[in-house]
Design a protein around this motif. Structure first.
Motif, mmCIF file in Angstrom:
data_model
loop_
_atom_site.group_PDB
_atom_site.id
_atom_site.type_symbol
_atom_site.label_atom_id
_atom_site.label_comp_id
_atom_site.label_asym_id
_atom_site.label_seq_id
_atom_site.Cartn_x
_atom_site.Cartn_y
_atom_site.Cartn_z
ATOM 1 N N ARG A 69 0.837 -1.189 0.000
ATOM 2 C CA ARG A 69 0.000 0.000 0.000
ATOM 3 C C ARG A 69 0.879 1.249 0.000
ATOM 4 O O ARG A 69 1.748 1.410 0.869
ATOM 5 C CB ARG A 69 -0.910 -0.028 1.234
ATOM 6 N N PRO A 70 0.680 2.173 -0.970
ATOM 7 C CA PRO A 70 1.570 3.334 -1.101
ATOM 8 C C PRO A 70 1.234 4.445 -0.098
ATOM 9 O O PRO A 70 0.415 5.320 -0.373
ATOM 10 C CB PRO A 70 1.332 3.792 -2.544
ATOM 11 N N VAL A 71 1.847 4.399 1.053
ATOM 12 C CA VAL A 71 1.689 5.439 2.070
ATOM 13 C C VAL A 71 3.043 5.735 2.674
ATOM 14 O O VAL A 71 3.928 4.878 2.742
ATOM 15 C CB VAL A 71 0.694 5.009 3.174
ATOM 16 N N PRO B 255 -4.616 5.487 7.067
ATOM 17 C CA PRO B 255 -5.343 4.661 6.090
ATOM 18 C C PRO B 255 -5.422 5.330 4.724
ATOM 19 O O PRO B 255 -5.393 6.561 4.600
ATOM 20 C CB PRO B 255 -6.740 4.507 6.717
ATOM 21 N N THR B 256 -5.523 4.515 3.713
ATOM 22 C CA THR B 256 -5.693 4.995 2.344
ATOM 23 C C THR B 256 -7.174 5.232 2.071
ATOM 24 O O THR B 256 -8.000 4.351 2.307
ATOM 25 C CB THR B 256 -5.132 3.971 1.340
ATOM 26 N N HIS B 257 -7.506 6.407 1.570
ATOM 27 C CA HIS B 257 -8.894 6.745 1.248
ATOM 28 C C HIS B 257 -9.153 6.396 -0.222
ATOM 29 O O HIS B 257 -8.495 6.935 -1.116
ATOM 30 C CB HIS B 257 -9.161 8.220 1.495
ATOM 31 N N VAL B 258 -10.086 5.489 -0.441
ATOM 32 C CA VAL B 258 -10.442 5.045 -1.788
ATOM 33 C C VAL B 258 -11.880 5.467 -2.067
ATOM 34 O O VAL B 258 -12.799 5.095 -1.321
ATOM 35 C CB VAL B 258 -10.295 3.510 -1.934
ATOM 36 N N ASN B 259 -12.069 6.252 -3.104
ATOM 37 C CA ASN B 259 -13.403 6.670 -3.521
ATOM 38 C C ASN B 259 -13.941 5.696 -4.563
ATOM 39 O O ASN B 259 -13.238 5.340 -5.520
ATOM 40 C CB ASN B 259 -13.380 8.076 -4.103
ATOM 41 N N ILE B 260 -15.170 5.268 -4.356
ATOM 42 C CA ILE B 260 -15.788 4.241 -5.204
ATOM 43 C C ILE B 260 -17.045 4.809 -5.844
ATOM 44 O O ILE B 260 -17.841 5.489 -5.199
ATOM 45 C CB ILE B 260 -16.141 2.982 -4.391
ATOM 46 N N LEU C 172 -8.756 -7.489 1.985
ATOM 47 C CA LEU C 172 -7.574 -7.613 2.831
ATOM 48 C C LEU C 172 -7.477 -6.523 3.882
ATOM 49 O O LEU C 172 -7.122 -6.800 5.040
ATOM 50 C CB LEU C 172 -6.311 -7.593 1.955
ATOM 51 N N TYR C 173 -7.794 -5.295 3.540
ATOM 52 C CA TYR C 173 -7.492 -4.159 4.393
ATOM 53 C C TYR C 173 -8.671 -3.821 5.306
ATOM 54 O O TYR C 173 -9.799 -3.671 4.848
ATOM 55 C CB TYR C 173 -7.123 -2.937 3.550
ATOM 56 N N THR C 174 -8.389 -3.658 6.585
ATOM 57 C CA THR C 174 -9.404 -3.252 7.561
ATOM 58 C C THR C 174 -9.516 -1.733 7.580
ATOM 59 O O THR C 174 -8.849 -1.029 6.800
ATOM 60 C CB THR C 174 -9.031 -3.785 8.953
ATOM 61 N N VAL C 175 -10.351 -1.219 8.483
ATOM 62 C CA VAL C 175 -10.556 0.232 8.554
ATOM 63 C C VAL C 175 -9.288 0.959 8.999
ATOM 64 O O VAL C 175 -9.161 2.171 8.780
ATOM 65 C CB VAL C 175 -11.710 0.565 9.517
ATOM 66 N N ASP C 176 -8.357 0.227 9.597
ATOM 67 C CA ASP C 176 -7.093 0.860 9.988
ATOM 68 C C ASP C 176 -6.205 1.139 8.782
ATOM 69 O O ASP C 176 -5.295 1.971 8.866
ATOM 70 C CB ASP C 176 -6.340 -0.041 10.978
ATOM 71 N N SER C 177 -6.460 0.436 7.666
ATOM 72 C CA SER C 177 -5.614 0.584 6.492
ATOM 73 C C SER C 177 -6.326 1.189 5.295
ATOM 74 O O SER C 177 -5.681 1.781 4.438
ATOM 75 C CB SER C 177 -5.030 -0.784 6.088
ATOM 76 N N MET C 178 -7.645 1.039 5.246
ATOM 77 C CA MET C 178 -8.373 1.538 4.084
ATOM 78 C C MET C 178 -9.757 2.027 4.502
ATOM 79 O O MET C 178 -10.490 1.332 5.206
ATOM 80 C CB MET C 178 -8.510 0.455 3.001
#
Length: 336
Positions: A37-39, A45-50, A168-174
């Motif tokens: 994950r690029p951080v 956490p990484t914010h992903v807009n869907i 894979l990623y929980t709320v701590d990561s995504m």
């Protein structure tokens, strides 16, 4: 002219030097492997807009409770390791980069029975902005589980869900979000949807929930897709012929009771109605008991009762002609 050509040549050389430096030295040397994950700080956490666009409703399987649709899934996130100054790169603010060279969020649909990503065109690209924002679109054929209620067939409406979450990623990561409003997704889907078949799109709503799996909490966005069946085919092929047969059976009571063709006529109608139901059985849902099946059963029962009433009257007339019994006038008027 010579000065103009020299200026163009200088600009092109500057651009080549800029992007060669950007992607061959400074950036790629600092960008982690695409599997990570690029951080800069892994505690952020990484914010992903869907968002998505419903392009087609391909099939609704009532027996298996499955919805097959074609979606364009739109993902957007930030990569802090990719950025450049547009002023140093001939005012270029956006580039296309092969998705194979980038880290991609592992977003999937919870209700999906299968997501045919393998059928998507190979070599998809993503848009990379100068500020590090990445936009990635991919076409997906989704077969998802949907709780279908066919009681009001063919005037039924169905509500299916698409729940997007990370594998894979929980709320701590995504963390998941949206860069579009729901009404924009609905309007775009209405404009782009290409199938003019049995189903039409009514609307799309959304809810943001958390999914707890053991001790892990995953962020998710649930979209509620409302679709409606176009009933014209079933009205023309089912309801209208059935209504005509019932109307003819009702008007057959205007035939004289003494007529020998009244009972055969009703028997012919009853047989014709049974043949009609056998031929139209393929249009009815394979599972469940819709209201229209109750209507057909009721119509068939009325036609059987009508035939029995005709047989009973014929029997009474036969008795009246062979062994005339005293019959009250009111009973004679009621039956004949």
């Amino acid at each position: 002219n010579t000065l103009h050509i020299s200026h163009i040549h200088l600009v092109l050389v500057s651009a080549v030097v800029c992007f060669s430096y950007l992607f061959d030295t400074s950036v790629l040397a600092e960008v982690p492997e695409k599997a990570f994950r690029p951080v800069i700080n892994y505690s952020i956490p990484t914010h992903v807009n869907i968002s998505f666009t419903l392009s087609a409703i391909l099939e609704v399987d009532v027996r298996l409770q499955l919805l097959t649709s074609f979606l364009w899934i739109n993902l957007m996130w930030d990569n802090p390791f990719i950025s450049w100054n547009p002023e140093e790169c001939v005012e270029v603010n956006k580039l296309t980069v092969s998705a194979e060279n980038l880290w991609l969020p592992d977003i999937f649909i919870v209700e999906s029975n299968s997501m045919d990503v393998d059928r998507a065109p190979t070599g998809l690209s993503a848009y990379v902005s100068s500020d590090g924002r990445i936009k990635y679109d991919r076409p997906v054929r989704v077969t998802s589980i949907c709780n279908l209620d066919i009681f009001y067939f063919p005037f039924d409406q169905q509500n299916c869900t698409f729940t997007f979450t990370s594998f894979l990623y929980t709320v701590d990561s995504m963390l998941l979000g949206m860069d579009k409003e729901v009404w924009e997704i609905t309007a775009t889907s209405h404009d782009i949807i290409q199938t003019q078949g049995e189903w039409e799109l009514l609307g799309i709503n959304k809810a943001t929930l958390k999914m707890l799996v053991g001790s892990n909490v995953y962020d998710q966005i649930t979209f509620y897709v409302a679709i409606r069946r176009r009933p014209f085919l079933y009205v023309i092929n089912l309801l209208v012929p059935s209504g005509f047969l019932i109307a003819i059976d009702a008007f057959s009571f205007f035939l004289p009771a003494e007529s020998e063709s009244r009972a055969p006529f009703k028997i012919t109608l009853l047989l014709g109605y049974n043949v009609f139901l056998l031929l139209m059985n393929e249009l009815l849902p394979a599972s469940g008991t819709p209201l229209i099946s109750v209507y057909f059963a009721l119509c068939l029962s009325l036609m059987v009762l009508s035939l029995l009433e005709t047989i009973f009257i014929t029997y009474l007339l036969h008795l009246a002609t062979t062994q005339p019994p005293p019959m009250p006038r009111w009973l004679h008027s009621l039956l004949l």
